[in-house]
Motif scaffolding. Structure first.
Motif, short mmCIF file in Angstrom:
data_model
loop_
_atom_site.label_atom_id
_atom_site.label_comp_id
_atom_site.label_asym_id
_atom_site.label_seq_id
_atom_site.Cartn_x
_atom_site.Cartn_y
_atom_site.Cartn_z
N PRO A 171 0.81 -1.23 0.00
CA PRO A 171 0.00 0.00 0.00
C PRO A 171 0.84 1.27 0.00
CG PRO A 171 -0.09 -1.07 2.15
CD PRO A 171 0.55 -2.05 1.20
N PHE A 172 2.01 1.24 0.64
CA PHE A 172 2.90 2.40 0.59
C PHE A 172 3.33 2.67 -0.85
CE2 PHE A 172 4.87 3.08 5.08
CZ PHE A 172 3.58 3.15 5.63
N PHE A 173 3.65 1.60 -1.59
CA PHE A 173 4.10 1.78 -2.97
C PHE A 173 2.98 2.36 -3.83
CE2 PHE A 173 5.98 0.72 -7.06
CZ PHE A 173 7.33 0.95 -6.81
N ILE A 174 1.76 1.89 -3.62
CA ILE A 174 0.62 2.43 -4.37
C ILE A 174 0.40 3.89 -3.99
CG2 ILE A 174 -1.90 2.32 -4.59
CD1 ILE A 174 -1.72 -0.67 -4.64
N PHE A 175 0.48 4.20 -2.72
CA PHE A 175 0.33 5.58 -2.25
C PHE A 175 1.40 6.47 -2.90
CE2 PHE A 175 1.91 8.88 0.60
CZ PHE A 175 0.75 9.60 0.89
N ILE A 176 2.63 6.02 -2.91
CA ILE A 176 3.74 6.79 -3.50
C ILE A 176 3.50 7.00 -4.99
CG2 ILE A 176 6.20 6.70 -4.06
CD1 ILE A 176 6.55 5.13 -1.38
N MET A 177 3.03 5.97 -5.67
CA MET A 177 2.73 6.09 -7.09
C MET A 177 1.69 7.18 -7.34
SD MET A 177 1.45 3.09 -9.71
CE MET A 177 -0.12 2.88 -8.83
N PRO B 58 -10.75 -1.13 -3.90
CA PRO B 58 -10.27 -0.25 -2.82
C PRO B 58 -8.81 0.13 -2.98
CG PRO B 58 -10.52 -2.49 -2.01
CD PRO B 58 -11.14 -2.46 -3.36
N ALA B 59 -8.03 -0.69 -3.70
CA ALA B 59 -6.63 -0.32 -3.94
C ALA B 59 -6.54 0.96 -4.77
CB ALA B 59 -5.89 -1.47 -4.64
N ILE B 60 -7.52 1.17 -5.63
CA ILE B 60 -7.57 2.42 -6.40
C ILE B 60 -7.72 3.60 -5.45
CG2 ILE B 60 -8.91 3.74 -8.10
CD1 ILE B 60 -9.65 1.03 -9.39
N ALA B 61 -8.50 3.40 -4.38
CA ALA B 61 -8.66 4.46 -3.38
C ALA B 61 -7.32 4.77 -2.70
CB ALA B 61 -9.71 4.06 -2.35
N SER B 62 -6.49 3.75 -2.48
CA SER B 62 -5.16 3.98 -1.91
C SER B 62 -4.36 4.91 -2.80
CB SER B 62 -4.41 2.65 -1.74
OG SER B 62 -5.04 1.79 -0.81
N GLY B 63 -4.45 4.67 -4.12
CA GLY B 63 -3.75 5.53 -5.06
C GLY B 63 -4.31 6.93 -5.10
N ILE B 64 -5.63 7.06 -4.98
CA ILE B 64 -6.26 8.39 -5.00
C ILE B 64 -5.84 9.21 -3.78
CG2 ILE B 64 -8.47 9.62 -4.89
CD1 ILE B 64 -9.72 7.31 -6.46
N ILE B 65 -5.75 8.56 -2.62
CA ILE B 65 -5.30 9.28 -1.42
C ILE B 65 -3.89 9.82 -1.63
CG2 ILE B 65 -4.74 9.05 1.02
CD1 ILE B 65 -7.02 6.96 1.20
N SER C 77 -11.38 -1.66 3.37
CA SER C 77 -11.42 -0.20 3.43
C SER C 77 -10.69 0.33 4.66
CB SER C 77 -12.88 0.27 3.43
OG SER C 77 -13.56 -0.22 2.28
N SER C 78 -10.80 -0.39 5.77
CA SER C 78 -10.08 0.01 6.98
C SER C 78 -8.57 -0.08 6.76
CB SER C 78 -10.50 -0.87 8.16
OG SER C 78 -10.25 -2.24 7.88
N TYR C 79 -8.14 -1.11 6.03
CA TYR C 79 -6.72 -1.29 5.70
C TYR C 79 -6.23 -0.13 4.83
CZ TYR C 79 -2.66 -3.50 3.40
OH TYR C 79 -1.42 -3.80 2.89
N VAL C 80 -7.06 0.31 3.89
CA VAL C 80 -6.71 1.44 3.02
C VAL C 80 -6.45 2.69 3.85
CG1 VAL C 80 -7.55 3.03 1.25
CG2 VAL C 80 -7.91 0.57 0.99
N GLY D 180 -2.87 6.44 6.08
CA GLY D 180 -2.55 7.37 7.15
C GLY D 180 -1.10 7.24 7.59
N LEU D 181 -0.64 6.00 7.74
CA LEU D 181 0.75 5.79 8.13
C LEU D 181 1.71 6.26 7.03
CD1 LEU D 181 0.60 2.27 9.84
CD2 LEU D 181 0.67 4.53 10.93
N ALA D 182 1.33 6.03 5.77
CA ALA D 182 2.16 6.49 4.65
C ALA D 182 2.27 8.01 4.65
CB ALA D 182 1.58 5.99 3.33
#
Length: 423
Positions: free
Chosen positions: A52-58, A250-257, A305-308, A313-315
């Protein structure tokens, strides 16, 4: 035109990909220190933060790569091609071990596989013009999908999805959203995806199974994988895929954040003001994720969704710390090593997977049992690493560290010679 690289983001990416390399390459999967081991099901360990960190960074990097959404050199077709290139790399990584040709085996077959690997990676990581890229990508994708869904027999049960495939899918949707919508709409889309996924997983009965649930193999995501990906799922789960279709939503939501944070970092405000805003967002996201996890468990395999929210948040908090340290306090002496890792993440992920497969394929005689053969990787670990350590956990970690040092040397060479491989 691209905005000047954000060093703190490169550092964050480098730390993430380096930690991923440690997590993915233990000497033995039976002996892993807890911070390097994934949660069995519900819960989240440090190892569960990598993806999820990598997706967030992307997502965060997109506004820096395309700071002006009106530029003519940032059309949707470039996004489509880049997404497919990432997807194709993942497909080929899954197919590598199944490549056969003219009944060859041993070193001859390995040579063929490695030659094809170099050709595919050059096509997907090479600097071609867009028309050539498009032709190469669609040709490779067509061939790989044909092989997977009914072409050559050995490819008919190869996994279709995976980490890189999910990255490609997420990148496409997030980048298009960035080009075509406002931040308000992007936020609404992320909220809709997270709430919608929760409703589907928690309230919609699973066909042929019964009530909605979050258990292994019987939840709605697993049912959909079984319906559409039968025979093409991860070999260790078989009946469901940890990077499956429904859990990619929901992984798409990780990227949107990540995208929203990247845009916030690009606005005209004093850097300290940006830090204050981002810290508040990070703390809020983490807390909501923890609270939501009470009724919708934090779970990487389901990408709940809670994981996202928890991992995003941690990222955000990690990036904020690095942003303050590097961009504001200007403390950069320690960053070079991680930047070296951060500017070439795709080459590490793809080829570390290939190298690991190759080391397991090459067999030599087992010194302990004359009639058996052992892979080079197992030989090196069993007869060179293990005898050096009395604690098997330390031996397993040592193997992972040696692998990391190996890639560090390669990446240093690339960086020194200004070789950056982009998808």
């Amino acid at each position: 035109m691209t905005k000047e690289r954000l060093q703190s983001l490169d550092v964050f990416r480098g730390i993430t990909i380096l930690y991923m390399t440690l997590v993915n390459n233990p000497g033995s999967w039976s002996f892993i220190y807890p911070p390097l081991e994934h949660a069995e099901w519900n819960g989240c360990t440090p190892a569960d933060l990598v993806f999820p960190f990598f997706i967030f960074i992307m997502g965060t990097a997109i506004p820096f790569a395309i700071p002006d959404k009106t530029l003519e050199n940032s059309p949707v077709n470039k996004i489509v091609v880049r997404s497919l290139r990432i997807f194709c790399l993942g497909l080929f990584l899954n197919f590598f071990s199944n490549i056969e040709l003219f009944g060859l085996d041993g070193i001859s077959l390995l040579f063929i596989r490695l030659t094809l690997t170099l050709g595919v990676s050059y096509a997907l990581l090479g600097n071609f013009n867009l028309k050539v890229k498009t032709f190469l990508v669609f040709t490779i994708l067509t061939v790989l999908l044909f092989l997977s869904y009914g072409g050559i027999k050995d490819f008919q049960e190869v996994r279709v999805l995976g980490v890189l495939q999910r990255l490609g899918i997420v990148y496409f949707f997030v980048a298009v959203l960035y080009l075509k919508t406002t931040r308000k709409i992007q936020l609404l889309v992320a909220i809709t995806l997270l709430l919608g996924y929760w409703v589907v997983m928690a309230m919609v009965p699973v066909p042929g199974i019964g009530s909605a649930n979050f258990e292994k193999g019987t939840n709605m995501a697993a049912w959909l994988d079984g319906l559409l990906l039968k025979g093409h799922m991860w070999i260790y789960t078989k009946t469901w895929d940890p990077e499956g279709l429904l859990s990619t939503v929901p992984a798409i939501a990780s990227g949107i954040i990540g995208l929203l944070i990247g845009q916030l970092m690009n606005i005209t405000l004093p850097k300290l003001e940006i830090v204050k805003k981002i810290i508040l967002i990070g703390v809020t996201s983490t807390v909501i994720g923890i609270l939501w996890g009470i009724i919708f468990p934090i779970n990487k395999s389901l990408w709940t969704s809670s994981y996202v929210l928890y991992t995003s948040g941690l990222a955000i908090l990690c990036l904020t710390f690095l942003y303050y340290t590097v961009e504001i306090a200007n403390y950069k002496k320690w960053t070079l090593f991680f930047i070296i890792w951060g500017v070439n993440p795709m080459i590490v992920f793809f080829y570390s997977g290939i190298v690991s497969k190759v080391l397991r394929m090459i067999k030599i005689q087992n010194p302990e049992i004359v009639t058996e053969q052992i892979s080079i990787q197992d030989y090196f670990y069993k007869f060179w690493i293990t005898p050096t350590f009395s604690n098997p956990l330390n031996a397993s970690l040592a193997f992972a560290l040696i692998n990391t040092i190996f890639w560090s040397l390669i990446l240093c060479f690339f960086y020194k010679n200004k070789l950056i491989f982009k998808v």
